[in-house]
Design a protein around this motif. Structure first.
Motif, short mmCIF file in Angstrom:
data_model
loop_
_atom_site.label_atom_id
_atom_site.label_comp_id
_atom_site.label_asym_id
_atom_site.label_seq_id
_atom_site.Cartn_x
_atom_site.Cartn_y
_atom_site.Cartn_z
N GLN A 41 0.84 -1.22 -0.02
CA GLN A 41 0.23 -0.08 -0.05
C GLN A 41 0.87 1.46 -0.08
OE1 GLN A 41 -3.48 0.16 -0.38
NE2 GLN A 41 -3.10 -1.83 -0.87
N LYS A 42 2.14 1.23 0.56
CA LYS A 42 2.89 2.18 0.74
C LYS A 42 4.18 2.13 0.77
CE LYS A 42 3.21 6.34 3.80
NZ LYS A 42 2.66 6.80 4.75
N ILE A 43 5.20 2.76 -0.12
CA ILE A 43 6.65 2.81 0.02
C ILE A 43 7.34 4.08 0.08
CG2 ILE A 43 8.76 2.46 -1.53
CD1 ILE A 43 7.05 0.92 -3.47
N PRO A 71 -3.45 3.61 -4.98
CA PRO A 71 -3.06 3.11 -6.11
C PRO A 71 -2.24 3.77 -7.08
CG PRO A 71 -5.20 4.02 -6.34
CD PRO A 71 -4.61 4.00 -5.05
N ASP A 72 -2.35 5.22 -6.96
CA ASP A 72 -1.38 6.09 -8.13
C ASP A 72 -1.11 7.43 -7.38
OD1 ASP A 72 -3.97 7.44 -7.73
OD2 ASP A 72 -4.58 6.81 -9.81
N TYR A 73 -0.73 7.36 -6.39
CA TYR A 73 -0.18 8.66 -5.66
C TYR A 73 1.49 8.42 -5.46
CZ TYR A 73 1.53 12.47 -2.36
OH TYR A 73 2.09 13.55 -1.92
N ASP A 89 -1.09 12.49 -8.53
CA ASP A 89 -2.13 11.91 -7.65
C ASP A 89 -2.92 11.11 -8.54
OD1 ASP A 89 -3.58 13.51 -9.35
OD2 ASP A 89 -4.15 14.97 -7.49
N GLY A 90 -2.66 10.66 -9.87
CA GLY A 90 -3.50 9.78 -10.70
C GLY A 90 -4.24 10.76 -11.69
N ASN A 91 -4.50 11.91 -11.49
CA ASN A 91 -5.19 12.80 -12.29
C ASN A 91 -4.35 13.88 -12.82
OD1 ASN A 91 -7.79 11.57 -11.96
ND2 ASN A 91 -7.95 12.44 -10.07
#
Length: 183
Positions: A41-43, A71-73, A89-91
C-alpha cells in the motif's frame, strides 16, 4: 567423427537445459516478487539519482525522498542540489518549487507519469511478470535477488538501456533501483 558429433550435441543439449532451468528459476523468483508486493500500500524511501553524460566528466547527482501510496499517488521530493517536488495523484502532475505549485501540461505530465508508473510497476514486479515492456532475468546472489530489465520496445531503449533492481531475498521488497540510460 561420430564421437565428436556426440560431444557437440551433448554440449548443446546441456547448454539448452541450463538456460531453460535458469529461465524457470528466474520466472519463479519474479512470481514470488509479484506475490509479495500485491498487497503493498505504501513505499517511502530515500533515493540517489545519478546522471552520467558523455559530454561532462563529472556525474550529476541528485538526492531526495520518494513516497508511493497505492493506487496512484507518487511524490518525488528532491533535496539536493536543488529543492523541488513532483506529485502525481492519478489525475494530474504538480511541481512544487520555491513554495509555488504548478500543474504541468498534460503532455509534459504524461512523460513523468509514464516514468513514475514504469518504476513503481517494476518495483512491484508487474513489469517483470508480463514481459510486454521488459525482458527480465533475475539472479540470486544470496541476500539479494538482482533483476536486470531490458526494454523490449525500440523507442524505450533510446531512453533506457536497462533497469537493475535489487530485491531483499527474504522479504522480496526493492532495496535499490538503478536506471541506465544510453550514452
Amino acid at each position: 567423427m561420430m564421437k565428436r558429433l556426440f560431444f557437440i550435441t551433448l554440449f548443446f543439449a546441456l547448454s539448452l537445459a541450463t538456460a531453460v532451468a535458469q529461465t524457470g528459476k528466474s520466472d519463479e523468483m519474479i512470481r514470488q516478487i509479484v506475490e509479495a508486493n500485491e498487497a503493498m500500500q505504501k513505499i517511502e524511501c530515500d533515493f540517489v539519482q545519478t546522471h552520467q553524460s558523455s559530454l561532462v566528466e563529472e556525474a550529476d547527482v541528485s538526492k531526495g525522498t520518494m513516497c508511493f501510496r497505492n493506487p496512484d499517488y507518487v511524490k518525488w521530493e528532491y533535496v539536493t542540489p536543488h529543492q523541488f517536488a513532483f506529485i502525481e495523484d492519478g489525475n494530474s502532475l504538480t511541481v512544487i518549487k520555491d513554495g509555488k505549485q504548478e500543474v504541468l501540461a498534460p503532455a509534459v505530465g504524461k512523460v513523468v507519469k509514464d516514468m513514475t508508473r514504469m518504476i513503481t510497476n517494476s518495483i512491484r514486479g508487474s513489469n517483470m511478470a508480463d514481459g510486454r515492456m521488459f525482458k527480465t532475468a533475475v539472479e540470486d546472489t544470496g541476500k539479494e535477488w538482482v533483476a536486470v530489465m531490458v526494454p523490449v520496445d525500440a523507442i524505450l531503449r533510446k531512453k533506457i538501456e536497462k533497469l537493475v533492481i535489487n530485491f531483499d531475498a527474504v522479504r522480496k521488497c526493492a532495496l535499490k533501483v538503478r536506471i541506465y540510460t544510453p550514452a
